[in-house]
Design a protein around this motif. Structure first.
Motif, PDB file in Angstrom:
ATOM      1  N   ARG A  99      15.108 -29.345 -18.627  1.00 54.69           N
ATOM      2  CA  ARG A  99      15.479 -29.674 -20.015  1.00 54.69           C
ATOM      3  C   ARG A  99      14.399 -30.508 -20.687  1.00 54.69           C
ATOM      4  NH1 ARG A  99      15.619 -30.894 -24.502  1.00 54.69           N
ATOM      5  NH2 ARG A  99      17.329 -31.842 -25.730  1.00 54.69           N
ATOM      6  N   GLN A 100      13.719 -31.343 -19.917  1.00 53.74           N
ATOM      7  CA  GLN A 100      12.699 -32.219 -20.494  1.00 53.74           C
ATOM      8  C   GLN A 100      11.528 -31.447 -21.103  1.00 53.74           C
ATOM      9  OE1 GLN A 100      11.749 -34.531 -17.013  1.00 53.74           O
ATOM     10  NE2 GLN A 100      13.284 -36.099 -17.465  1.00 53.74           N
ATOM     11  N   ARG A 101      11.382 -30.186 -20.739  1.00 53.34           N
ATOM     12  CA  ARG A 101      10.236 -29.399 -21.205  1.00 53.34           C
ATOM     13  C   ARG A 101      10.510 -28.684 -22.531  1.00 53.34           C
ATOM     14  NH1 ARG A 101       8.913 -26.338 -15.430  1.00 53.34           N
ATOM     15  NH2 ARG A 101       8.809 -28.223 -14.142  1.00 53.34           N
ATOM     16  N   HIS A 102      11.702 -28.824 -23.069  1.00 53.92           N
ATOM     17  CA  HIS A 102      12.075 -28.047 -24.258  1.00 53.92           C
ATOM     18  C   HIS A 102      12.584 -28.958 -25.378  1.00 53.92           C
ATOM     19  CE1 HIS A 102      11.882 -24.087 -22.207  1.00 53.92           C
ATOM     20  NE2 HIS A 102      12.214 -24.803 -21.147  1.00 53.92           N
ATOM     21  N   LEU A 103      12.237 -28.587 -26.611  1.00 53.87           N
ATOM     22  CA  LEU A 103      12.812 -29.212 -27.801  1.00 53.87           C
ATOM     23  C   LEU A 103      13.925 -28.297 -28.291  1.00 53.87           C
ATOM     24  CD1 LEU A 103       9.566 -30.371 -29.660  1.00 53.87           C
ATOM     25  CD2 LEU A 103      11.186 -31.793 -28.384  1.00 53.87           C
TER      26      LEU A 103
END
Length: 610
Positions: free
Chosen positions: A114-118
């Protein structure tokens, strides 16, 4: 974070505890196959689960008080609902408590992804900032719930008063035991999971997600099995699930996350298509056929197909491939690649009779596939078999001794010791967050037993070794025994130079120690056989014999072939056996890997040279 947002999260409620335990608990604890209901505090108190909870909290980057409100309640409810249930019958996390372990792992991996996506994708930056916490919660909730339906669709639970337990009634309150349904519909998993969502997520949490239409739609699609319509959320949960399964099977989870690949189901279907369309002989009126195509079914010889599919997957670098035919069949059946018997088994027993009168003389064990899986266009199919394929009887799904050995009830499986997952964390320099490493034991190549201490003390008899088995190698269809060792060494060298065989990695059978290359035995020989032929039997013994005859390995001053290495983890020390090689210039094309700091060579064993 504004006060209005925080106020919407005031739905923290402690889960209602189950009734206090009575004097039956002591009886249940000593009764194999029975489990006693536990509270969330006890279920989540294991070192592994505490570590996973901490990882999830760190990756969500929020105050602990807010984390408690967003995640502690759903996780506690989930834990008390699934209790000690396994994640699968034969495949990954197939032990008591495996479903809870797996679900927390998927949450942890999903939080990392999740941390890799806006999110939401394409929205204005101010909208992404406003909805960030809600999208994180939606992804993590979907990850937690992704396998919840298994406790409805796959498993039957019975209490000690011989009454069935149904998950929608709430956590079990009495001692229980479980068994897997026969047959079972794997497509019910997500449907049943969505049915139970209100048992895990508080109303206020669902109300909160519903305020964001795109998020709410993605969440509903994801938990009901329509990942293809769930957008990024569906992809994140699927990848996190795959990483957890791969890690359990011994692969590096970080490489799985960084290098997405098609699902195992798609890879298996590709392997089946490749085999049937380019290699298999179908409808042979005499002996030598790999399968038979009738008007409405494709029948393939079960063990041959399993071995070939496994070999193809391993050669393609696919991770998480089951090393047992029963588990491989279970995986194929789970994804609808093969058609089960009326009893829900994978294997059909059939008589084959060609028009010319030829018959194999006895029933064959076959897999049944829908021809549309292989040939999308009916016009492209070969002519149907000019004969008959007649179902004789239904087998239990096990086709050889290795398969039968693992076909046990889950209630007979003992819980994994709590210390194992964490004790092995330091096994390699690059160990993943949770590494469950196998215990490799050296086998003699002369017929004498290299027994582990317990077996030696009990004077366990070692069965005689076969001397007639042939191995299919990458270089020849049927290698003579004298060439098997050379074929193995060539495969080892090419694998190390191409880095398809890992070094110093969790579950890898190759390590560096004391300036030499250490080959775990029999693990490295079993890997060779599985990678080149897909077989999982005793064929590795001939490979080990051929390798030792080459003389490429280091021999001690007293003629020792097999050496023992000590593996030191943070809280546990164990031993592995294998061969040492000096010729690293020939094995590694570029930089030679450093020594694994957690391995050290002990005093050599007794001479077992041939």
């Amino acid at each position: 974070m504004n006060a209005g947002f925080y106020a919407k999260l005031k739905w923290l409620r402690k889960p209602a505890p189950p009734p206090e335990s009575d004097n039956r608990q002591a009886e249940v604890e000593n009764k194999p196959g029975w489990f006693y209901p536990q509270r969330a505090e006890a279920l989540l108190a294991t070192p592994l689960r505490q570590r996973l909870m901490k990882i999830i909290w760190q990756r969500t980057s929020m105050p602990s008080s807010l984390f408690n409100e967003l995640y502690d309640v759903p996780i506690a409810r989930f834990a008390e609902l699934v209790q000690q249930l396994p994640a699968s019958e034969y495949h990954h996390h197939a032990y008591p408590g495996g479903l809870l372990d797996h679900s927390l792992e998927v949450m942890a991996f999903a939080a990392k992804l999740r941390q890799r996506h806006l999110l939401p994708t394409g929205a204005a930056p101010e909208d992404q900032a406003r909805e960030a916490e809600a999208w994180t919660a939606g992804v993590l909730y979907a990850a937690l719930l992704h396998d919840l339906g298994k406790i409805v669709a796959d498993i039957e639970m019975t209490t000690d008063d011989n009454e069935p337990w149904y998950p929608w009634t709430g956590p079990p309150e009495k001692p229980y035991r479980l068994k897997y349904r026969r047959p079972r519909d794997y497509q019910l998993h997500p449907v049943a999971g969505a049915f139970l969502v209100a048992r895990v997520l508080p109303d206020a949490a669902l109300n909160w997600l519903a305020q964001f239409p795109a998020l709410y739609a993605a969440f509903l699609y994801c938990i009901s099995g329509h990942s293809d319509r769930a957008g990024v959320m569906g992809v994140l949960v699927q990848e996190a699930d795959r990483a957890s399964v791969a890690q359990f099977m011994g692969a590096r989870a970080d490489s799985v996350l960084d290098n997405p690949q098609p699902s195992l189901a798609k890879q298996m279907l590709t392997a089946l298509c490749e085999l049937v369309l380019t290699r298999y002989k179908l409808n042979n009126p005499h002996s030598g056929s790999d399968g038979w195509l009738t008007e409405d079914a494709l029948w393939l010889i079960s063990k041959t197909t399993a071995d070939n599919v496994r070999a193809w997957l391993l050669q393609q670098g696919v991770t998480g491939v089951p090393d047992n035919n029963l588990r491989l069949f279970d995986e194929m059946q789970a994804h609808g690649l093969i058609i089960p018997t009326p009893e829900g088994k994978a294997i059909w027993s059939c008589d084959i009779k060609a028009d010319g009168g030829w018959t194999p003389g006895s029933p064959l064990t076959l897999l049944q596939l829908s021809p549309s899986r292989i040939w999308r266009d009916v016009e492209n199919r070969p002519a149907a078999f000019a004969g008959q394929v007649t179902v004789v009887s239904v087998l239990g799904g096990a086709t050889d001794k290795d398969d039968i050995d693992v076909a046990m009830q889950v209630s007979e499986v003992q819980p994994v010791p709590e210390s194992d997952p964490l004790a092995e964390l330091a096994f390699s320099l690059f160990a993943p967050a949770k590494a469950v490493n196998p215990v490799y034991e050296a086998e003699c190549v002369t017929g004498a037993a290299c027994l582990p201490p317990m077996a030696d003390a009990m004077k366990t008899e070692v069965p005689a070794q076969s001397t007639t088995t042939e191995i299919t190698s990458p270089t020849s269809e049927h290698s003579p025994r004298s060439a098997v060792g050379e074929d193995f060494f060539r495969w080892l060298r090419e694998g190390l130079q191409a880095r398809s065989i890992a070094v110093n990695d969790a579950k890898s059978p190759v390590h560096r120690v004391d300036g030499r290359t250490f080959l775990m035995s029999p693990g490295i020989f079993k890997l060779y056989v599985q990678s080149t032929s897909g077989k999982t039997g005793e064929e590795w013994r001939q490979v080990q014999r051929g390798f030792q005859k080459l003389g490429n390995h280091y021999r001690g001053d007293d003629g020792i072939n097999i050496f023992t290495c000590e593996v030191k983890g943070p809280r546990k020390t164990r031993q592995v056996k294998g061969y040492l090689l000096d010729n690293h210039d020939e094995l590694f094309s570029e930089t030679v890997p450093e020594d694994n700091p957690y391995l050290s060579v002990m005093d050599s064993d007794n001479d077992i040279s041939s």
